[in-house]
Enzyme design. Structure first.
Site, PDB file in Angstrom:
ATOM      1  CB  VAL A   1     -19.802 -24.090  16.431  1.00  0.00           C
ATOM      2  CG1 VAL A   1     -19.196 -23.343  17.568  1.00  0.00           C
ATOM      3  CG2 VAL A   1     -19.202 -25.460  16.258  1.00  0.00           C
TER       4      VAL A   1
ATOM      5  CB  SER B   1     -21.386 -20.264   9.485  1.00  0.00           C
ATOM      6  OG  SER B   1     -21.498 -19.016  10.135  1.00  0.00           O
TER       7      SER B   1
ATOM      8  CD  GLU C   1     -25.988 -19.561  18.272  1.00  0.00           C
ATOM      9  OE1 GLU C   1     -25.916 -18.613  17.465  1.00  0.00           O
ATOM     10  OE2 GLU C   1     -25.197 -20.517  18.282  1.00  0.00           O
TER      11      GLU C   1
ATOM     12  CG  HIS D   1     -26.702 -15.964  15.058  1.00  0.00           C
ATOM     13  ND1 HIS D   1     -25.447 -16.337  14.628  1.00  0.00           N
ATOM     14  CD2 HIS D   1     -27.486 -15.954  13.958  1.00  0.00           C
ATOM     15  CE1 HIS D   1     -25.481 -16.545  13.312  1.00  0.00           C
ATOM     16  NE2 HIS D   1     -26.706 -16.320  12.892  1.00  0.00           N
TER      17      HIS D   1
HETATM   18 ZN   LIG Z   1     -23.528 -16.014  15.366  1.00  0.00          ZN
END
Ligand SMILES: [Zn+2]
Length: 320
Positions: A222, A228, A285, A288
Site C-alpha cells: 500500500v 497516496s 496495479e 490503479h
Molecule cells: Zn489505487
C-alpha cells in the site's frame, strides 16, 4: 636489601598514584574511550564493507517472499468502530454512476477520443507545475499547501472536481464498448489510509517481523500514508463486475485491457505498470489509474513511461 628497595619503590609509586588519582583516572578514561570508539568504528567499517551487503540482500529476499496483505485482510477481525466513524467508501457500477449523473448524449461526445484540445494551450509543451502532473510517491509526499476541491462521482465517491468531466467521458466510452467497470475507492482520506497502513504493520509484526521490516513490507503493498494519489483525488481504482478485487489478475480481463489501452484518451495512465516496480516502488496495479490530463497521458502511455520518468524528462528539458 633488594626486597626492601622494591618495597620502597612500590610504596613510592603507589603513593604517587594516590596523590594524583584524579589525573590518572582521567588519563585512563581517555585511553579507554579511544580504544573503545576506534574498535567500534573499525568494526562498523568492516561490517559495511563485507557483511552488510549480503545481509541486506538476504533481508530483501526474505521480505519479498512474505505474502502481501491487502486492505480486506486487515478489515476482517476488527471491531470497526475506528473506521465506522470515517466516511466509508462506496463501490458503484458504471450503470449506477452514469444513471445518476444525467448523462446527456452528445454532451460529452465532443470530448471523445482524440479531443486533446482541452486544457492544453501549446501541444507538446508541459508545465512542471501543472497540478495534473503533481508527482506523489514515497520520496514526494503531498505538498503541505496542496489544495483542491472534491467533486462527487456518486454518493460518497469523490475525486478532484476538475477531473469529473473526463471521468464521466471515460465511463461512458467504456459502457459503449460493453465494459462492466466498477469504480472503488477513488478518494481516501488520510485517516483511513493511516489506519489500514498501521494495521498491516501490526499484522506483520504479529508474524514475528521487526517494526522496520513490517513497515517495509507494508509499504510495498500500500502507499505510505501521506504519499497516496488517492488523497488528492487524482486516482481511481477501477475493476469490473466480474472481477472485483484489487489483484494482478484484473490486468488479464477484458476491462483491464480496455483501461490499459483507452484510459489515456481520457487523461488517465496506468500508474504502476508491470516491470516498472524499480522506478515506482509499487507493485504492478492494473486497477490503479491516475489522472494526468489527456495530452500527458497519451505521451506517457504511448512511450510506456511512468509518471516518474515523464516528470524527470520535463525537469531535464527545462534545464532545472
Ligand atoms: Zn489505487
Amino acid at each position: 636489601m633488594l626486597v626492601a628497595a622494591i618495597v620502597i619503590f612500590v610504596c613510592a609509586v603507589l603513593h604517587h598514584f594516590r596523590s594524583n588519582v584524579l589525573r590518572y583516572a582521567s588519563l585512563v578514561m581517555t585511553v579507554v574511550f579511544f580504544v573503545v570508539s576506534s574498535s567500534f568504528s573499525l568494526r562498523g567499517v568492516r561490517q559495511t564493507a563485507a557483511a552488510a551487503v549480503p545481509e541486506a540482500a538476504k533481508a530483501a529476499q526474505d521480505l519479498a517472499s512474505v505474502p502481501v496483505l491487502d486492505d480486506a485482510d486487515v478489515l476482517d477481525g476488527y471491531e470497526d468502530t475506528e473506521l465506522d466513524n470515517m466516511e466509508d467508501i462506496d463501490t458503484f457500477s458504471l450503470d449506477e454512476i452514469l444513471a445518476e449523473n444525467n448523462m446527456e448524449d452528445g454532451n460529452l461526445e465532443e470530448e471523445a477520443p482524440g479531443g486533446l484540445d482541452e486544457g492544453v494551450s501549446d501541444a507538446g509543451v508541459f508545465a512542471i507545475d501543472d497540478w495534473r502532473l503533481v508527482l506523489i510517491n514515497k520520496q514526494h509526499p503531498i505538498p503541505e499547501d496542496y489544495t483542491f476541491e472534491l467533486g462527487t462521482i456518486k454518493g460518497s465517491m469523490k475525486c478532484d472536481a476538475r477531473i469529473l468531466e473526463d471521468v464521466f467521458a471515460m465511463l461512458q466510452a467504456a459502457q459503449k464498448d460493453g465494459m462492466k467497470l466498477v469504480i472503488c475507492s477513488p478518494y481516501r482520506d488520510l485517516n483511513r489510509q493511516t489506519v489500514l497502513f498501521e494495521r498491516k504493520i501490526k499484522a506483520y509484526m504479529r508474524r514475528g517481523m521487526t517494526y522496520m521490516d513490517a513497515y517495509k513490507v507494508a509499504s510495498q503493498a500500500v502507499t505510505v500514508p501521506g504519499a497516496s494519489e488517492h488523497q488528492i483525488g487524482l486516482a481511481l481504482d477501477i475493476v469490473s463486475s466480474s472481477y472485483n478485487n484489487l489483484t494482478k489478475g484484473f490486468g488479464n480481463t477484458r476491462e483491464g485491457k480496455w483501461l490499459a489501452e483507452h484510459s489515456c484518451e481520457y487523461g488517465f495512465i496506468l500508474r504502476y505498470p508491470q516491470d516498472k516496480e524499480y522506478i515506482t516502488s509499487i507493485e504492478y496495479e492494473p486497477w490503479h489509474f491516475r489522472y494526468v490530463g489527456r495530452e500527458a497521458a497519451m505521451v506517457i502511455t504511448e512511450n510506456g513511461m511512468t509518471l516518474e520518468e515523464f516528470v524527470d524528462s520535463l525537469i531535464a528539458g527545462s534545464g532545472r
